[in-house]
Scaffold this active site. Structure first.
Site, PDB file in Angstrom:
ATOM      1  CD  GLU A  56      83.066  -4.175 -18.745  1.00 43.10           C
ATOM      2  OE1 GLU A  56      82.446  -4.866 -17.896  1.00 43.10           O
ATOM      3  OE2 GLU A  56      83.687  -4.677 -19.703  1.00 43.10           O
ATOM      4  CG  ASN A  57      77.498  -1.713 -20.128  1.00 46.73           C
ATOM      5  OD1 ASN A  57      77.792  -2.655 -19.435  1.00 46.73           O
ATOM      6  ND2 ASN A  57      76.332  -1.613 -20.725  1.00 46.73           N
TER       7      ASN A  57
END
Lengths: 236, 235
Positions: A56-57
């Site tokens: 998700e980063n």
């Protein structure tokens, strides 16, 4: 209640659980792996299956950790570990990343759990009391991924139950868990309720029911969760 | 810096201290970075030498170790932290001052934070999201069903100042990120009237191909070349 020696003897290792989860990931899926056992799932998915791991980063197509000394410190996963980018990978910022997640484009999120309820509620971000844990991306992933796989030990260290009628810990999302992989069982959440699909070798459906609060449905043919020597796990 | 007059629109500041010099007390600061990657560490260090207090910091997590944001916490300059992950074991400085009742905390889901900041920069006052329904994140929020699915009303989250990090900038403030170092930086760039970008290289306008620009110059007010790069992941 103390932990049960029969269950303890049959329990899968984290590597065994990761290997079982990997078998549920179809070719070509986009998969987000949480920290802990979920991260190890990547070790058991053959590169030829075309599975793309997203973090998700901001990466779709995260590959294995590079050799020591070859880390690119601008390239990490959500556990803050250095990763590589596989051929075909893409990079993006947080707004795009969570649009991808919330928009249902990620096929599977594999998340660690603290508690799971009879209807598939997930509690995994904190325990009651001040100053514990953090939400991070868990609520978005649990809500947005097309399927949520949860994994946890079946019991707390003191023998307390974690598969409950209702979660007692703060929820991450309601009714989202599709499949639950514990160290002694594989349970699928169906319209009718939690369905016991597989049990660890040496155990019976009754053994699992005894340490599960909700009434479990039992599959016509119950499969066996097997253990393998830890050395069989590559890159762990 | 060139000896002659800088070209029109040059946004490059001499150093980090000059770039943050006019930040006032009480500012809401959007701070880029995720796990030590894409963190404007030189601008943070300049903030440690700056008198501004009563700050609200909006950032992914509560810092780590004794460096960067943790220094501002220790100095008592931060009144409130808005973040997605507060109590990682590495954020022990934040934990200490939070437990002592010296800082306010608002913890929100990561995707909701990204979208609230995006909305602020995009002129969207509020939006509905299914994330957080039935959890603590829903407390006090308006909820509404869409197509049989509940969603929470979330408001835009603008800053007074965005302090961000990019890999490269041209003198006009066009930015390029590297690896997973974009994270919150592009959305934050658009969500504050004053955006200060720390970069690892400054090039002339035209050296970054237009289609390679990640953050267009219109969002960036100041650019500063980072003097040191020390904060990294796994700390």
């Amino acid at each position: 209640m103390n932990s049960d020696p029969k269950l303890e003897a049959a329990a899968l290792t984290p590597g065994d659980i990761a290997r079982r989860i990997a078998r549920e990931i179809p070719p070509g899926a986009a998969v987000n792996l949480g920290i802990g056992v979920p991260t190890r799932v990547a070790n058991h998915v053959e590169p030829g299956r075309g599975v793309m791991f997203m973090a998700e980063n901001g990466i779709l197509g995260a590959g294995p950790r590079p050799a020591p000394g070859e880390e690119d410190w601008d390239l990490i996963n959500a556990s803050r570990e250095p990763v590589t980018a596989v051929p075909g990978a893409s990079l993006f910022g947080h707004a795009d990343s969570f649009a991808m997640i919330r928009g249902g484009h990620v096929d599977i999120a594999v998340l660690g759990a603290l508690q799971v309820s009879a209807r598939g509620d997930l509690a995994n971000w904190t325990v009651p009391g001040a100053g514990k844990g953090g939400i991070g991306g868990a609520m978005d992933l649990a809500t947005g991924a097309r399927q949520v796989f949860a994994t946890m030990t079946h019991l707390m260290k003191d023998g307390g139950l974690k598969l409950l009628e209702e979660c007692s810990y703060p929820l991450t999302a309601s009714g989202v868990v599709g499949k639950l992989f514990t160290d002694i069982a594989f349970i699928e959440f169906t319209e009718e309720g939690p369905l016991l699909r597989e049990v660890a070798a040496g155990l019976t459906a009754e053994d699992i029911q005894r340490v599960s609060e909700p009434r479990l449905l039992v599959a016509g043919t119950i499969g066996t969760l097997t253990r393998e020597p830890e050395a069989a796990e590559p890159g762990a | 810096m060139p000896e002659e007059l800088p070209p029109l629109g040059d946004k490059v500041y001499l150093d980090s201290a000059a770039a943050v010099a006019d930040i006032p007390d009480g500012a809401v600061i959007l701070l880029g970075g995720f796990g030590g990657v894409g963190v404007p560490e030189n601008l943070l260090a300049a903030m440690a030498d700056h008198p501004a207090r009563e700050l609200t910091i909006v950032t992914n997590h509560a810092g780590f170790g004794e460096r960067g944001l943790a220094v501002l916490f220790r100095q008592g300059k931060v009144r409130k932290l808005i973040c997605t992950y507060a109590f990682h074991k590495s954020a022990f400085v934040f934990r200490e001052i939070y437990m002592a009742g010296k800082i306010e905390l608002e913890q929100i889901p990561q995707g909701t934070m990204a979208e609230r900041i995006r909305a602020a920069g995009a002129g969207i006052p509020a939006f509905y999201t299914p994330t957080g329904v039935g959890t603590q994140a829903a407390e006090g929020k308006e909820s509404r069903g869409f197509g049989g699915r509940e969603a929470l009303l979330e408001h835009a989250l603008p800053g007074d100042i965005a302090i961000i990090k990019a890999h490269k900038a041209d003198r006009l403030g066009n930015l390029v990120y590297r690896g997973t170092a974009a994270n919150f930086n592009p959305v934050m760039a658009a969500a504050a009237p004053l955006t200060i970008a720390e970069v690892e290289a400054v090039v002339e306008p035209g050296e970054i191909a237009p289609e390679a620009v990640h953050t267009p110059s219109i969002y960036v007010n100041r650019v500063v070349l980072g003097e040191n790069l020390e904060l990294r992941s796994e700390a």
